[in-house]
Structures are given as structure tokens and as C-alpha cells.
Design a protein around this motif. Structure first.
Motif, PDB file in Angstrom:
ATOM      1  N   MET A   1       0.848  -1.194   0.000  1.00 24.43           N
ATOM      2  CA  MET A   1       0.000   0.000   0.000  1.00 24.43           C
ATOM      3  C   MET A   1       0.885   1.246   0.000  1.00 24.43           C
ATOM      4  O   MET A   1       1.849   1.334   0.758  1.00 24.43           O
ATOM      5  CB  MET A   1      -0.896   0.001   1.246  1.00 24.43           C
ATOM      6  N   SER A   2       0.569   2.223  -0.849  1.00 19.97           N
ATOM      7  CA  SER A   2       1.365   3.436  -0.910  1.00 19.97           C
ATOM      8  C   SER A   2       1.119   4.297   0.319  1.00 19.97           C
ATOM      9  O   SER A   2       0.047   4.271   0.926  1.00 19.97           O
ATOM     10  CB  SER A   2       1.025   4.228  -2.184  1.00 19.97           C
ATOM     11  N   LYS A   3       2.113   5.095   0.679  1.00 22.63           N
ATOM     12  CA  LYS A   3       2.023   5.947   1.859  1.00 22.63           C
ATOM     13  C   LYS A   3       1.136   7.155   1.569  1.00 22.63           C
ATOM     14  O   LYS A   3       0.974   7.581   0.424  1.00 22.63           O
ATOM     15  CB  LYS A   3       3.420   6.404   2.272  1.00 22.63           C
ATOM     16  N   ILE A   4       0.569   7.722   2.615  1.00 22.67           N
ATOM     17  CA  ILE A   4      -0.271   8.912   2.499  1.00 22.67           C
ATOM     18  C   ILE A   4       0.623  10.143   2.572  1.00 22.67           C
ATOM     19  O   ILE A   4       1.300  10.363   3.581  1.00 22.67           O
ATOM     20  CB  ILE A   4      -1.316   8.958   3.625  1.00 22.67           C
ATOM     21  N   PRO A   5       0.658  10.963   1.520  1.00 26.72           N
ATOM     22  CA  PRO A   5       1.481  12.180   1.559  1.00 26.72           C
ATOM     23  C   PRO A   5       0.817  13.246   2.431  1.00 26.72           C
ATOM     24  O   PRO A   5      -0.368  13.542   2.277  1.00 26.72           O
ATOM     25  CB  PRO A   5       1.555  12.611   0.097  1.00 26.72           C
TER      26      PRO A   5
ATOM     27  N   ASP B   1       4.019   8.008  11.722  1.00 27.09           N
ATOM     28  CA  ASP B   1       4.472   6.661  11.380  1.00 27.09           C
ATOM     29  C   ASP B   1       4.940   6.621   9.924  1.00 27.09           C
ATOM     30  O   ASP B   1       4.137   6.812   9.002  1.00 27.09           O
ATOM     31  CB  ASP B   1       3.330   5.670  11.597  1.00 27.09           C
ATOM     32  N   GLU B   2       6.232   6.358   9.727  1.00 24.64           N
ATOM     33  CA  GLU B   2       6.795   6.394   8.380  1.00 24.64           C
ATOM     34  C   GLU B   2       6.326   5.233   7.508  1.00 24.64           C
ATOM     35  O   GLU B   2       6.517   5.265   6.291  1.00 24.64           O
ATOM     36  CB  GLU B   2       8.328   6.405   8.467  1.00 24.64           C
ATOM     37  N   ASP B   3       5.718   4.230   8.114  1.00 23.19           N
ATOM     38  CA  ASP B   3       5.181   3.118   7.325  1.00 23.19           C
ATOM     39  C   ASP B   3       3.836   3.492   6.697  1.00 23.19           C
ATOM     40  O   ASP B   3       3.400   2.848   5.740  1.00 23.19           O
ATOM     41  CB  ASP B   3       5.003   1.879   8.210  1.00 23.19           C
ATOM     42  N   ILE B   4       3.196   4.536   7.252  1.00 23.65           N
ATOM     43  CA  ILE B   4       1.867   4.920   6.779  1.00 23.65           C
ATOM     44  C   ILE B   4       1.881   6.281   6.079  1.00 23.65           C
ATOM     45  O   ILE B   4       1.204   6.474   5.067  1.00 23.65           O
ATOM     46  CB  ILE B   4       0.865   4.969   7.957  1.00 23.65           C
ATOM     47  N   PHE B   5       2.674   7.214   6.628  1.00 23.33           N
ATOM     48  CA  PHE B   5       2.653   8.592   6.144  1.00 23.33           C
ATOM     49  C   PHE B   5       4.009   9.018   5.580  1.00 23.33           C
ATOM     50  O   PHE B   5       5.061   8.532   6.009  1.00 23.33           O
ATOM     51  CB  PHE B   5       2.284   9.540   7.287  1.00 23.33           C
ATOM     52  N   GLU B   6       3.953   9.924   4.627  1.00 14.54           N
ATOM     53  CA  GLU B   6       5.163  10.515   4.063  1.00 14.54           C
ATOM     54  C   GLU B   6       5.066  12.025   4.267  1.00 14.54           C
ATOM     55  O   GLU B   6       4.232  12.699   3.657  1.00 14.54           O
ATOM     56  CB  GLU B   6       5.253  10.177   2.576  1.00 14.54           C
TER      57      GLU B   6
ATOM     58  N   ASN C   1       1.187  14.467  17.996  1.00 18.14           N
ATOM     59  CA  ASN C   1       1.751  13.200  17.539  1.00 18.14           C
ATOM     60  C   ASN C   1       0.833  12.025  17.870  1.00 18.14           C
ATOM     61  O   ASN C   1       0.741  11.057  17.105  1.00 18.14           O
ATOM     62  CB  ASN C   1       3.132  12.975  18.154  1.00 18.14           C
ATOM     63  N   GLU C   2       0.148  12.131  18.987  1.00 13.19           N
ATOM     64  CA  GLU C   2      -0.751  11.051  19.402  1.00 13.19           C
ATOM     65  C   GLU C   2      -2.065  11.064  18.614  1.00 13.19           C
ATOM     66  O   GLU C   2      -2.644  10.007  18.354  1.00 13.19           O
ATOM     67  CB  GLU C   2      -1.064  11.176  20.904  1.00 13.19           C
ATOM     68  N   ASN C   3      -2.520  12.256  18.236  1.00 16.31           N
ATOM     69  CA  ASN C   3      -3.866  12.373  17.672  1.00 16.31           C
ATOM     70  C   ASN C   3      -3.936  12.614  16.170  1.00 16.31           C
ATOM     71  O   ASN C   3      -4.951  12.283  15.535  1.00 16.31           O
ATOM     72  CB  ASN C   3      -4.625  13.483  18.390  1.00 16.31           C
ATOM     73  N   LEU C   4      -2.883  13.186  15.583  1.00 17.02           N
ATOM     74  CA  LEU C   4      -2.926  13.480  14.145  1.00 17.02           C
ATOM     75  C   LEU C   4      -3.163  12.235  13.288  1.00 17.02           C
ATOM     76  O   LEU C   4      -3.960  12.295  12.325  1.00 17.02           O
ATOM     77  CB  LEU C   4      -1.634  14.182  13.688  1.00 17.02           C
ATOM     78  N   PRO C   5      -2.527  11.089  13.584  1.00 14.89           N
ATOM     79  CA  PRO C   5      -2.748   9.928  12.712  1.00 14.89           C
ATOM     80  C   PRO C   5      -4.228   9.537  12.600  1.00 14.89           C
ATOM     81  O   PRO C   5      -4.734   9.328  11.490  1.00 14.89           O
ATOM     82  CB  PRO C   5      -1.935   8.819  13.391  1.00 14.89           C
TER      83      PRO C   5
END
Length: 218
Positions: free
Chosen positions: A1-5, A25-30, A209-213
């Protein structure tokens, strides 16, 4: 799955280094950091937003803006398709401006702001973030990077004269209950951060950091 920019736009005169404590999280977001550019003479906010949007290379990005950067990302979203627009310590319409800004627009008092003095970093910090900055000036010297007189004049006028009078309900608004620039009593609806001031991007980064994702993924 591609990362979310995810593209981040700093506040008035600030550099993207204000986001240095924001970690996703670098596995999910760029993460991508946008910077202010010097506006062209008499450039409209809409045209400026279009120009800045050219720095966004990924499709369907998340746009996150702080303060004036929050206003700008809302304008950018008129020019590109965004997965989500999130503003922090900002406003979703000019109806959320405090009375002093509305009066400043009506009387054109903003034209009397001594921009040359504001180029002094201490005065610029006080103008941008309020009076309680004596112990933080060195911090702001790091984060307030745009000292161009033309930019400051354009930026202040662009904020005061922002013509959006209807809130876009799709814009997610994160706001502190202690914000001294855009007081919470004028804000319509938002995700409230207890103890958050206008600079909570710096001192409430743990909450972000806790809530943005989850906010991004909603």
C-alpha cells in the motif's frame, strides 16, 4: 500500500522547522514540508496559493497548515484535490477573526503597522505570538525565518482581507483554548486542545503526535 502524503505549511513568517517535533508513522505517512516564498508585487492570495501548490508533487495529499498557513492550505485546496485539509491555531472563515482584526479591516489600521520595526526578531515574535515571549526569543529566532518587508506587508494584508465568509465543514480545525491570536470564543467548531496556545505546534507536539494519525485517517 502506498504511503499517504502529508504536506505541512508553517505560520506567518515561520520556517518549516516548527514541525521538527512532529513525528508520523513512516510506514503509513510521508511527511513533506512547505516553505513561504516571497510574493510577487500585488499577488493575490489565490494566485500565491496556486504558485505554492506547484510544490506539491503527490496526488490527493493531506494538507496541514498552522495559523496563516492554515488559511493558505484552504486556498491551496481550491486548486488541487486534497484527501483532507487540517488547520491548527487558525480560522475557517473571516467571521472567526477577533474584533481587533475586523476593526483593522474596516479602518485599514493594518496599514499603520510599522513593518520595519517588525523585522526586529523580538518585535516580530511579539506581533506573531503575543507579549509573553521574553524567555523564548532565541527559540523564535530559529523558527521565524522570513524577514522580507514585502512579504510581511503582503501577509498581514492577506490575512486581514481574507474573503472567505463561509466555513467549509470538511476542513478539520484543531485549536487551543488558550490561543491569544484567535481566541476560542470566536471559533465555531473545533477539536479542542486544553491548554493549547497559538504556538501549540511547538509545545503541544505530544498531543499532536498522538492524535494526528487518527484525525488524518478518519
Amino acid at each position: 500500500m502506498s504511503k499517504i502524503p502529508v504536506y505541512f505549511m508553517p505560520g506567518l513568517a515561520a520556517s518549516s522547522s516548527i514541525f521538527e517535533r512532529i513525528k508520523l508513522d513512516e510506514d503509513i505517512f510521508e511527511m513533506h514540508l512547505l516553505e513561504w516564498e516571497i510574493p510577487n508585487p500585488k499577488e493575490s492570495l489565490s494566485d500565491y496559493a496556486l504558485r505554492i501548490s506547484k510544490n506539491i508533487k503527490e496526488e490527493n495529499p493531506v494538507l496541514i497548515g498552522v495559523s496563516f498557513g492554515g488559511i493558505l492550505v484552504q486556498e491551496i485546496s481550491k486548486h488541487i484535490k486534497a484527501r483532507k485539509v487540517i488547520i491548527i491555531s487558525s480560522v475557517r472563515s473571516n467571521h472567526e477573526f477577533p474584533r481587533r482584526m475586523k476593526i483593522g479591516k474596516r479602518t485599514k489600521a493594518y496599514k499603520l503597522i510599522p513593518m520595519q520595526l517588525i523585522l526586529n526578531i523580538e518585535k516580530l515574535a511579539k506581533f506573531s505570538f503575543g507579549e509573553k515571549v521574553n524567555k523564548r526569543i532565541k527559540l523564535y529566532e530559529k523558527f521565524l525565518s522570513v524577514r522580507d518587508l514585502g512579504y510581511l506587508q503582503w501577509a498581514v494584508e492577506s490575512v486581514i482581507l481574507w474573503d472567505r465568509d463561509k466555513i467549509d465543514e470538511n476542513v478539520v480545525h484543531i485549536h487551543g483554548d488558550q490561543d491569544e491570536v484567535f481566541p476560542i470564543k470566536y471559533i465555531d467548531k473545533c477539536i479542542l486542545v486544553k491548554g493549547g496556545t497559538h504556538i501549540m505546534i511547538l509545545n503541544k507536539y505530544k498531543w499532536l503526535n498522538e492524535n494526528l494519525p487518527s484525525i488524518i485517517l478518519e
